[in-house]
Design a protein around this motif. Structure first.
Motif, PDB file in Angstrom:
ATOM      1  N   PRO A   8       0.837  -1.205   0.000  1.00  0.00           N
ATOM      2  CA  PRO A   8       0.000   0.000   0.000  1.00  0.00           C
ATOM      3  C   PRO A   8       0.873   1.257   0.000  1.00  0.00           C
ATOM      4  CG  PRO A   8      -0.650  -1.527   1.749  1.00  0.00           C
ATOM      5  CD  PRO A   8       0.658  -2.008   1.226  1.00  0.00           C
ATOM      6  N   VAL A   9       0.341   2.328  -0.563  1.00  0.00           N
ATOM      7  CA  VAL A   9       1.025   3.626  -0.565  1.00  0.00           C
ATOM      8  C   VAL A   9       0.145   4.595   0.225  1.00  0.00           C
ATOM      9  CG1 VAL A   9       2.006   5.477  -1.949  1.00  0.00           C
ATOM     10  CG2 VAL A   9       2.037   3.123  -2.812  1.00  0.00           C
ATOM     11  N   ALA A  11       0.834   7.575   1.468  1.00  0.00           N
ATOM     12  CA  ALA A  11       1.092   9.009   1.299  1.00  0.00           C
ATOM     13  C   ALA A  11       0.303   9.560   0.118  1.00  0.00           C
ATOM     14  CB  ALA A  11       2.575   9.257   1.088  1.00  0.00           C
ATOM     15  N   PRO A  12      -0.250  10.755   0.229  1.00  0.00           N
ATOM     16  CA  PRO A  12      -0.981  11.348  -0.897  1.00  0.00           C
ATOM     17  C   PRO A  12      -0.074  11.814  -2.022  1.00  0.00           C
ATOM     18  CG  PRO A  12      -0.894  12.882   0.937  1.00  0.00           C
ATOM     19  CD  PRO A  12      -0.322  11.596   1.441  1.00  0.00           C
ATOM     20  N   ALA A  13       1.168  12.133  -1.713  1.00  0.00           N
ATOM     21  CA  ALA A  13       2.129  12.581  -2.725  1.00  0.00           C
ATOM     22  C   ALA A  13       3.459  11.888  -2.462  1.00  0.00           C
ATOM     23  CB  ALA A  13       2.305  14.094  -2.681  1.00  0.00           C
ATOM     24  N   VAL A  14       4.116  11.438  -3.538  1.00  0.00           N
ATOM     25  CA  VAL A  14       5.353  10.677  -3.394  1.00  0.00           C
ATOM     26  C   VAL A  14       6.415  11.198  -4.359  1.00  0.00           C
ATOM     27  CG1 VAL A  14       4.199   8.574  -2.613  1.00  0.00           C
ATOM     28  CG2 VAL A  14       4.577   8.938  -5.060  1.00  0.00           C
ATOM     29  N   ARG A  15       7.646  10.860  -4.034  1.00  0.00           N
ATOM     30  CA  ARG A  15       8.802  11.129  -4.884  1.00  0.00           C
ATOM     31  C   ARG A  15       9.343   9.764  -5.333  1.00  0.00           C
ATOM     32  NH1 ARG A  15      13.453  14.721  -5.166  1.00  0.00           N
ATOM     33  NH2 ARG A  15      15.419  13.555  -5.155  1.00  0.00           N
ATOM     34  N   VAL A  16       9.484   9.587  -6.629  1.00  0.00           N
ATOM     35  CA  VAL A  16       9.944   8.318  -7.189  1.00  0.00           C
ATOM     36  C   VAL A  16      11.356   8.498  -7.726  1.00  0.00           C
ATOM     37  CG1 VAL A  16       9.509   6.507  -8.878  1.00  0.00           C
ATOM     38  CG2 VAL A  16       7.584   7.691  -7.793  1.00  0.00           C
ATOM     39  N   GLU A  17      12.277   7.692  -7.240  1.00  0.00           N
ATOM     40  CA  GLU A  17      13.662   7.740  -7.705  1.00  0.00           C
ATOM     41  C   GLU A  17      13.989   6.458  -8.462  1.00  0.00           C
ATOM     42  OE1 GLU A  17      16.301   8.359  -4.453  1.00  0.00           O
ATOM     43  OE2 GLU A  17      15.540  10.362  -3.969  1.00  0.00           O
ATOM     44  N   LEU A  18      14.368   6.591  -9.725  1.00  0.00           N
ATOM     45  CA  LEU A  18      14.904   5.483 -10.490  1.00  0.00           C
ATOM     46  C   LEU A  18      16.409   5.693 -10.537  1.00  0.00           C
ATOM     47  CD1 LEU A  18      11.923   6.238 -11.750  1.00  0.00           C
ATOM     48  CD2 LEU A  18      12.507   4.405 -13.309  1.00  0.00           C
ATOM     49  N   GLY A  19      17.167   4.774  -9.957  1.00  0.00           N
ATOM     50  CA  GLY A  19      18.592   5.015  -9.775  1.00  0.00           C
ATOM     51  C   GLY A  19      19.454   3.878 -10.281  1.00  0.00           C
ATOM     52  N   ARG A 111      12.736   3.379  -6.038  1.00  0.00           N
ATOM     53  CA  ARG A 111      12.227   3.497  -4.677  1.00  0.00           C
ATOM     54  C   ARG A 111      11.211   4.632  -4.606  1.00  0.00           C
ATOM     55  NH1 ARG A 111      15.895   6.142  -0.159  1.00  0.00           N
ATOM     56  NH2 ARG A 111      16.727   7.975  -1.227  1.00  0.00           N
ATOM     57  N   VAL A 112      10.262   4.468  -3.709  1.00  0.00           N
ATOM     58  CA  VAL A 112       9.166   5.410  -3.534  1.00  0.00           C
ATOM     59  C   VAL A 112       9.287   6.040  -2.157  1.00  0.00           C
ATOM     60  CG1 VAL A 112       6.669   5.687  -3.472  1.00  0.00           C
ATOM     61  CG2 VAL A 112       7.697   4.004  -5.021  1.00  0.00           C
ATOM     62  N   LEU A 113       9.302   7.378  -2.108  1.00  0.00           N
ATOM     63  CA  LEU A 113       9.471   8.116  -0.865  1.00  0.00           C
ATOM     64  C   LEU A 113       8.240   8.980  -0.612  1.00  0.00           C
ATOM     65  CD1 LEU A 113      13.094   9.418  -1.515  1.00  0.00           C
ATOM     66  CD2 LEU A 113      12.461   7.359  -0.286  1.00  0.00           C
ATOM     67  N   ASP A 114       7.860   9.095   0.645  1.00  0.00           N
ATOM     68  CA  ASP A 114       6.819  10.043   1.038  1.00  0.00           C
ATOM     69  C   ASP A 114       7.343  11.450   0.744  1.00  0.00           C
ATOM     70  OD1 ASP A 114       5.209  11.865   2.515  1.00  0.00           O
ATOM     71  OD2 ASP A 114       4.594  10.291   3.875  1.00  0.00           O
ATOM     72  N   ALA A 115       6.629  12.218  -0.077  1.00  0.00           N
ATOM     73  CA  ALA A 115       7.104  13.543  -0.477  1.00  0.00           C
ATOM     74  C   ALA A 115       7.210  14.491   0.702  1.00  0.00           C
ATOM     75  CB  ALA A 115       6.185  14.130  -1.539  1.00  0.00           C
ATOM     76  N   ALA A 116       6.389  14.298   1.715  1.00  0.00           N
ATOM     77  CA  ALA A 116       6.390  15.213   2.862  1.00  0.00           C
ATOM     78  C   ALA A 116       7.492  14.894   3.854  1.00  0.00           C
ATOM     79  CB  ALA A 116       5.025  15.171   3.551  1.00  0.00           C
ATOM     80  N   SER A 117       7.657  13.622   4.186  1.00  0.00           N
ATOM     81  CA  SER A 117       8.602  13.250   5.252  1.00  0.00           C
ATOM     82  C   SER A 117       9.908  12.683   4.738  1.00  0.00           C
ATOM     83  CB  SER A 117       7.944  12.227   6.185  1.00  0.00           C
ATOM     84  OG  SER A 117       7.723  11.004   5.500  1.00  0.00           O
ATOM     85  N   GLY A 118       9.942  12.232   3.495  1.00  0.00           N
ATOM     86  CA  GLY A 118      11.138  11.586   2.961  1.00  0.00           C
ATOM     87  C   GLY A 118      11.262  10.127   3.349  1.00  0.00           C
ATOM     88  N   GLU A 120      11.055   6.236   3.201  1.00  0.00           N
ATOM     89  CA  GLU A 120      10.988   5.272   2.106  1.00  0.00           C
ATOM     90  C   GLU A 120       9.793   4.349   2.306  1.00  0.00           C
ATOM     91  OE1 GLU A 120      14.594   3.419   0.222  1.00  0.00           O
ATOM     92  OE2 GLU A 120      13.712   1.594   1.066  1.00  0.00           O
ATOM     93  N   LEU A 121       8.924   4.276   1.296  1.00  0.00           N
ATOM     94  CA  LEU A 121       7.722   3.453   1.364  1.00  0.00           C
ATOM     95  C   LEU A 121       7.883   2.134   0.629  1.00  0.00           C
ATOM     96  CD1 LEU A 121       5.107   6.280   0.616  1.00  0.00           C
ATOM     97  CD2 LEU A 121       5.873   5.442   2.849  1.00  0.00           C
ATOM     98  N   ALA A 122       8.735   2.106  -0.388  1.00  0.00           N
ATOM     99  CA  ALA A 122       8.941   0.880  -1.160  1.00  0.00           C
ATOM    100  C   ALA A 122      10.247   0.983  -1.927  1.00  0.00           C
ATOM    101  CB  ALA A 122       7.785   0.663  -2.131  1.00  0.00           C
TER     102      ALA A 122
END
Length: 422
Positions: A8-9, A11-19, A111-118, A120-122
């Motif tokens: 599950p995700v 957070a309402p807004a996320v930051r996605v990093e492809l690295g 990886r998927v990060l909560d945009a507000a808190s940073g 890591e969600l996945a």
């Protein structure tokens, strides 16, 4: 996460990093997102977000560009799940290799990060890439009114064009000439009792302009490009400077008397020297609040001052290409305002993104001199066409000479300088 698993995700807004890991001979890669309806296809080409189309019209998905660190590179997407339109069921998160295959790119992950808190969600690490030139690493999908993330790990051998086409995107390709058609046989018209008025033909809707996947990377061997040849002849051109967020250096702990690692916020300033066709010269920079203007001379505007490097977008300068005829030449350069004594160990990328046409990017070379000012690119008006020349030239100011005066002297601007501050 293993391939195929989901979480599950919340957070309402996320930051996605492809690295991935960096190194000699490692190809570059680019992140992209496709917004799919229940059909499993995009509704239109506007549902494709990537380097040439960096923001969705809804504002829910944005391509934010690359971040570089000592050991690797990440390409960033911002996804506001709460703002996605109800018709969007899935957001596919993909990467495409530039100049090689994913088998040559080490440490590929998403990886998927909560945009507000940073937080890591996945995270999913891909370990089985070989000859693929595009990869779907993950996806967001709706389930009972909530969003989940799934690790996908599906590769394509047909690159970004093949991946995009599979999801319904119309990709710009060379036109094929149509086969000649044999003339139809002429049949004499039958005798009609009364003339027949033909129904009016329905209006023809012109086809949408296909998506252009091309981009230009300037190198030492191929250092220049014409904006006209890339389609960049009008509209706004965004110049982005992105750099490693933190600068690490060795210092001495005064009380402990031993070497300790210390960090300092690195503040770089993107600037431009300009010379207009009528002979006027000047500078656009944060120092002295000389931010410029878009619709009057100098027809360029510094968006703001990123004083810490903590934002994903870095520093941005916008140039009004509707006024190409008013420019004679422009030098884009960067200075160190605070946080470091030179550009050594700095990882920075420059991207020029015309509103129309292919983006132009390049990386800075390794700095081996005590430089605090670097000439990034020289733009020269060549008969109404702005030619972009990669400079990546580190300069060392003489003692007591400012970085601005140093760049002025190197490029023969001949201006008078006075001290300034932010």
């Amino acid at each position: 996460m293993p391939k195929g698993s989901n979480v599950p995700v919340p957070a309402p807004a996320v930051r996605v990093e492809l690295g991935w890991g960096s190194g000699t001979g490692v190809p570059d890669a680019d992140a992209s997102a496709l917004l799919l309806a229940s059909s499993g296809k995009v509704r239109s080409d506007a549902d494709f977000v990537f380097y040439n189309q960096p923001a969705h019209s809804s504002g829910a998905v944005r391509y934010e560009g690359k971040q570089r660190s000592d050991g690797g590179v990440s390409d960033v997407l911002a996804v506001d799940l709460a703002r996605l339109e109800p018709a969007i069921e899935t957001v596919v998160l993909a990467a495409s290799a530039d100049g090689g295959t994913f088998g040559q790119i080490p440490g590929l992950y998403i990886r998927v990060l909560d945009a507000a808190s940073g937080t890591e969600l996945a995270r999913y690490d891909s370990t089985d890439a070989t000859v693929e030139t595009a990869f779907v690493l993950g996806e967001f999908y709706r389930r009972q009114g909530a969003w989940k993330f799934r690790a996908v790990g599906q590769g394509y051998g047909s690159g970004l064009a093949g991946l995009a086409t599979d999801y319904g995107i119309t990709v710009d390709e060379p036109q094929r000439s149509a086969s000649p058609t044999a003339p139809a046989a002429v049949t004499p018209p039958p005798q009609a009792a009364a003339p027949v008025t033909p129904a009016p033909a329905p209006p023809v809707t012109p086809p949408a302009e296909p998506v252009r996947l091309t981009k230009v990377t300037l190198t030492k061997d191929a250092p220049s490009v014409s904006l006209t040849k890339q389609g960049g002849t009008s509209g706004a051109m965004r110049v982005n400077l992105n750099w490693e967020m933190r600068k690490q250096f060795k210092g001495w702990g005064a009380k402990l008397g031993r070497a300790v690692a210390m960090h300092a916020d690195l503040d770089l300033d993107l600037c431009a020297l300009f010379e207009l066709a009528d002979g006027r010269k000047g500078v656009v920079q944060a120092l002295g609040n000389a931010f410029g203007a878009m619709h009057q001379p100098p027809y360029m505007l510094l968006d703001g001052d990123d004083r810490t490097g903590a934002t994903a977008s870095g520093e941005n300068l916008t140039i009004n290409l509707d006024h190409i005829k008013d420019f004679r030449r422009i030098v884009l350069f960067v200075t160190i305002y605070e946080g470091a004594r030179s550009f050594a160990d700095l990882n920075a990328t420059v991207t020029l993104q015309p509103q129309h046409g292919a983006p132009i990017d390049f990386s800075l070379d390794e700095c081996t001199v005590p430089s605090t000012v670097c000439a990034l690119a020289l733009l020269t008006n060549n008969g109404g066409d702005l030619v972009v020349q990669r400079e990546a030239r580190y300069l060392v100011p003489d003692r007591g000479v400012s970085p601005q005066r140093t760049i002025d002297h190197a490029y023969g601007w001949g201006m008078n300088w006075t001290p300034g501050r932010k």
